[in-house]
Design a protein around this motif. Structure first.
Motif, PDB file in Angstrom:
ATOM      1  N   LYS A  81       0.829  -1.207   0.000  1.00 46.73           N
ATOM      2  CA  LYS A  81       0.000   0.000   0.000  1.00 46.73           C
ATOM      3  C   LYS A  81       0.863   1.257   0.000  1.00 46.73           C
ATOM      4  O   LYS A  81       0.568   2.226  -0.698  1.00 46.73           O
ATOM      5  CB  LYS A  81      -0.933   0.012   1.214  1.00 46.73           C
ATOM      6  CG  LYS A  81      -2.108  -0.923   1.073  1.00 46.73           C
ATOM      7  CD  LYS A  81      -2.992  -0.850   2.296  1.00 46.73           C
ATOM      8  CE  LYS A  81      -4.184  -1.776   2.169  1.00 46.73           C
ATOM      9  NZ  LYS A  81      -5.044  -1.729   3.366  1.00 46.73           N
ATOM     10  N   ARG A  82       1.941   1.268   0.777  1.00 46.33           N
ATOM     11  CA  ARG A  82       2.841   2.424   0.794  1.00 46.33           C
ATOM     12  C   ARG A  82       3.530   2.602  -0.551  1.00 46.33           C
ATOM     13  O   ARG A  82       3.753   3.720  -0.992  1.00 46.33           O
ATOM     14  CB  ARG A  82       3.881   2.278   1.897  1.00 46.33           C
ATOM     15  CG  ARG A  82       3.298   2.429   3.269  1.00 46.33           C
ATOM     16  CD  ARG A  82       4.336   2.361   4.334  1.00 46.33           C
ATOM     17  NE  ARG A  82       3.711   2.358   5.634  1.00 46.33           N
ATOM     18  CZ  ARG A  82       4.381   2.444   6.766  1.00 46.33           C
ATOM     19  NH1 ARG A  82       5.695   2.533   6.753  1.00 46.33           N
ATOM     20  NH2 ARG A  82       3.747   2.433   7.900  1.00 46.33           N
ATOM     21  N   LYS A 117       2.237   1.742  -3.488  1.00 44.53           N
ATOM     22  CA  LYS A 117       1.237   2.250  -4.421  1.00 44.53           C
ATOM     23  C   LYS A 117       0.927   3.729  -4.184  1.00 44.53           C
ATOM     24  O   LYS A 117       0.727   4.487  -5.128  1.00 44.53           O
ATOM     25  CB  LYS A 117      -0.061   1.440  -4.318  1.00 44.53           C
ATOM     26  CG  LYS A 117       0.027   0.105  -5.000  1.00 44.53           C
ATOM     27  CD  LYS A 117       0.223   0.312  -6.481  1.00 44.53           C
ATOM     28  CE  LYS A 117       0.216  -0.999  -7.208  1.00 44.53           C
ATOM     29  NZ  LYS A 117       0.538  -0.849  -8.616  1.00 44.53           N
ATOM     30  N   LYS A 118       0.880   4.159  -2.907  1.00 43.88           N
ATOM     31  CA  LYS A 118       0.617   5.551  -2.586  1.00 43.88           C
ATOM     32  C   LYS A 118       1.834   6.439  -2.863  1.00 43.88           C
ATOM     33  O   LYS A 118       1.695   7.641  -3.005  1.00 43.88           O
ATOM     34  CB  LYS A 118       0.224   5.707  -1.118  1.00 43.88           C
ATOM     35  CG  LYS A 118      -1.139   5.200  -0.780  1.00 43.88           C
ATOM     36  CD  LYS A 118      -1.417   5.435   0.684  1.00 43.88           C
ATOM     37  CE  LYS A 118      -2.750   4.867   1.102  1.00 43.88           C
ATOM     38  NZ  LYS A 118      -2.968   5.032   2.543  1.00 43.88           N
ATOM     39  N   THR A 126       4.390   6.667  -0.644  1.00 43.10           N
ATOM     40  CA  THR A 126       4.834   7.230   0.635  1.00 43.10           C
ATOM     41  C   THR A 126       6.099   6.577   1.158  1.00 43.10           C
ATOM     42  O   THR A 126       6.569   6.950   2.224  1.00 43.10           O
ATOM     43  CB  THR A 126       3.728   7.111   1.694  1.00 43.10           C
ATOM     44  OG1 THR A 126       3.374   5.736   1.844  1.00 43.10           O
ATOM     45  CG2 THR A 126       2.498   7.914   1.305  1.00 43.10           C
TER      46      THR A 126
END
Length: 104
Positions: free
Chosen positions: A44-45, A47-48, A50
């Motif tokens: 998720k990080r 993809k974002k 971050t």
């Protein structure tokens, strides 16, 4: 000596190189535990955007991380020698208008 005690004697970058010795490309599922994340948190990080680790993609589109990129992310060169560059000196600032003499 056994493998785990040999790893504990090594310092950070050398330990990571020994852990993944024959490999130089790591799957995201192998990188996530080293960063203290689950695979889903790491994905998720990624993809974002971050997380600032350098992630590459193979021809099939599968993401991977190079061992050297992981080492650079965990042990940046600036952290090894924080005083390698001096603090920039502050020069004189912009002159201010004085409140005397009718200026507002």
């Amino acid at each position: 000596m056994n493998y785990t005690s040999d790893l504990l004697e090594l310092s950070g970058p050398a330990r990571l190189r020994a852990m993944f010795f024959p490999k130089f490309k790591l799957k995201l599922s192998e990188v996530a535990p080293v960063l203290g994340l689950t695979y889903l948190q790491f994905y998720k990080r990624m993809k974002k955007g971050t997380i600032s680790i350098h992630i590459k993609k193979e021809n099939g589109g599968h993401p991977f991380v190079m061992v050297d990129d992981l080492i650079d992310y965990l042990y940046p060169a600036d952290a090894l020698s924080p005083s390698w560059r001096p603090e920039p000196k502050k020069g004189p600032g912009r002159p201010r208008k004085s409140t005397e003499g009718g200026a507002r």
